[in-house]
Design an enzyme around this catalytic site. Structure first.
Site, short mmCIF file in Angstrom:
data_model
loop_
_atom_site.label_atom_id
_atom_site.label_comp_id
_atom_site.label_asym_id
_atom_site.label_seq_id
_atom_site.Cartn_x
_atom_site.Cartn_y
_atom_site.Cartn_z
N ASN A 15 0.86 -1.19 0.00
CA ASN A 15 0.00 0.00 0.00
C ASN A 15 0.90 1.23 0.00
O ASN A 15 1.48 1.59 1.02
CB ASN A 15 -0.89 -0.03 1.25
CG ASN A 15 -1.71 1.24 1.42
OD1 ASN A 15 -1.84 2.02 0.47
ND2 ASN A 15 -2.25 1.44 2.61
N LYS A 17 0.05 4.29 -0.36
CA LYS A 17 -0.57 5.51 0.16
C LYS A 17 -0.32 6.66 -0.85
O LYS A 17 -0.29 6.40 -2.05
CB LYS A 17 -0.05 5.81 1.55
CG LYS A 17 -0.14 4.56 2.45
CD LYS A 17 0.09 4.79 3.89
CE LYS A 17 -0.06 3.45 4.61
NZ LYS A 17 0.00 3.58 6.07
N HIS A 101 -9.42 1.34 4.59
CA HIS A 101 -8.15 1.53 5.31
C HIS A 101 -8.39 2.51 6.47
O HIS A 101 -9.18 3.46 6.34
CB HIS A 101 -7.08 2.08 4.36
CG HIS A 101 -5.73 2.06 4.98
ND1 HIS A 101 -5.31 3.06 5.83
CD2 HIS A 101 -4.73 1.16 4.94
CE1 HIS A 101 -4.10 2.77 6.27
NE2 HIS A 101 -3.72 1.62 5.74
N GLY A 179 2.46 2.41 10.65
CA GLY A 179 3.43 3.49 10.50
C GLY A 179 4.17 3.83 11.78
O GLY A 179 4.89 4.83 11.85
P1 PGA Z 1 2.83 0.42 7.58
O1 PGA Z 1 1.36 0.64 6.93
O2 PGA Z 1 3.33 -0.89 7.02
O3 PGA Z 1 3.63 1.60 7.10
O4 PGA Z 1 2.65 0.37 9.04
C1 PGA Z 1 0.47 -0.43 6.76
C2 PGA Z 1 -0.82 0.07 6.16
O5 PGA Z 1 -1.21 1.21 6.44
O6 PGA Z 1 -1.47 -0.65 5.38
#
Ligand code: PGA
Length: 258
Positions: A15, A17, A101, A179
């Protein structure tokens, strides 16, 4: 058949983003393809911003890499400024779509009611939905994790025909782990994911055996091995760890050999 003994093919989905321009996406896929093209027994997907979908579909054609969107509207068309529909995604060759999400739920007002329409609309159009669910830190501390997961899974899948539940991918993403660098312990992830599968089994045991349930939240190449070997975890939804082709390929590789 995966090493965990079930018949579900693991899915590693990146993902992105709101990261990467079209040219950055093209450079990424050029670096990723040679690293993943010989992997067996794993589905690999990248979920770029809308603008890079077409370029990635074109570059990944004929390769094992699938391209997913990060959101869609439930209606096929209409006066919905700024939105994109499932048939529009299908026409470009997109394979699936992330829905619900936590960033969309928290920052853009995505509701369970909207997801009740989006999940079946994605299936109807021929897209694989990845439905995201998960608890906040406060909910976890208050012992409310199961209540939250039950609510989200039951509400968001309410309008999916029972016979199609197994086509939905569910990503369990504890919000405190997204995150943050704070990955859930394997025990906690396994427990929550087994609970999510049991919720699907409340409607159909057979479909629950087919449903892929992913873990998401600070998955990196360094910590993915201990998560991907767990019996109920059918892959990962990866944010930050998916932005670099080498690190993302290492996660896909761990799923292929797990
Ligand atoms: P992350 O995000 O791996 O950066 O923690 C996961 C997500 O939001 O799908």
């Amino acid at each position: 058949m995966s090493a965990t003994g079930n018949r579900r093919t693991p899915l590693i989905a990146g993902n992105w983003k709101m990261y990467k321009t079209v040219s950055q996406a093209e450079a990424f896929i050029a670096a990723l393809l040679p690293r993943v093209s010989s992997l067996q027994g794993v589905d690999v997907a990248v979920c770029p911003p809308y603008l890079a979908l077409q370029a990635l579909v074109d570059s990944a054609r004929g390769s094992p890499v699938q391209v997913y969107a990060q959101n869609m509207h439930h209606a096929p068309e209409g006066a919905f400024t700024g939105e994109v529909s499932a048939p529009m995604l299908v026409e470009v060759g997109v394979h699936g779509v992330i829905l619900g999400h936590s960033e969309r739920r928290q920052m853009f007002g995505e509701t369970d009611r909207a997801l009740q329409l989006k999940v079946p609309a994605a299936l109807e159009a021929g897209l694989v939905p990845i439905l995201c669910v998960g608890e906040t830190e406060e909910e976890r501390e208050a012992g409310d994790t199961e209540r939250k997961l039950r609510h989200q899974v039951q509400e968001d899948l309410a309008r999916v025909e029972t016979g199609r539940l197994g086509e939905v991918v569910i990503a369990y993403e504890p919000i405190w782990a997204i995150g943050s660098g704070r990955v859930a312990t394997p025990e906690r992830a396994q427990e929550a994911i087994a609970f999510v599968r049991a919720l699907v089994a409340d409607r159909s045991r057979e479909q629950a055996e087919r449903t892929r349930v992913l873990y998401g939240g600070s998955v990196k190449s360094e910590n993915c091995g201990e998560l991907l070997c767990l019996p109920d975890i059918d892959g990962a939804l990866v944010g930050g760890g998916s932005l670099d082709p080498e690190s993302f390929a290492a996660i896909a590789d761990a799923a292929a050999s797990s």
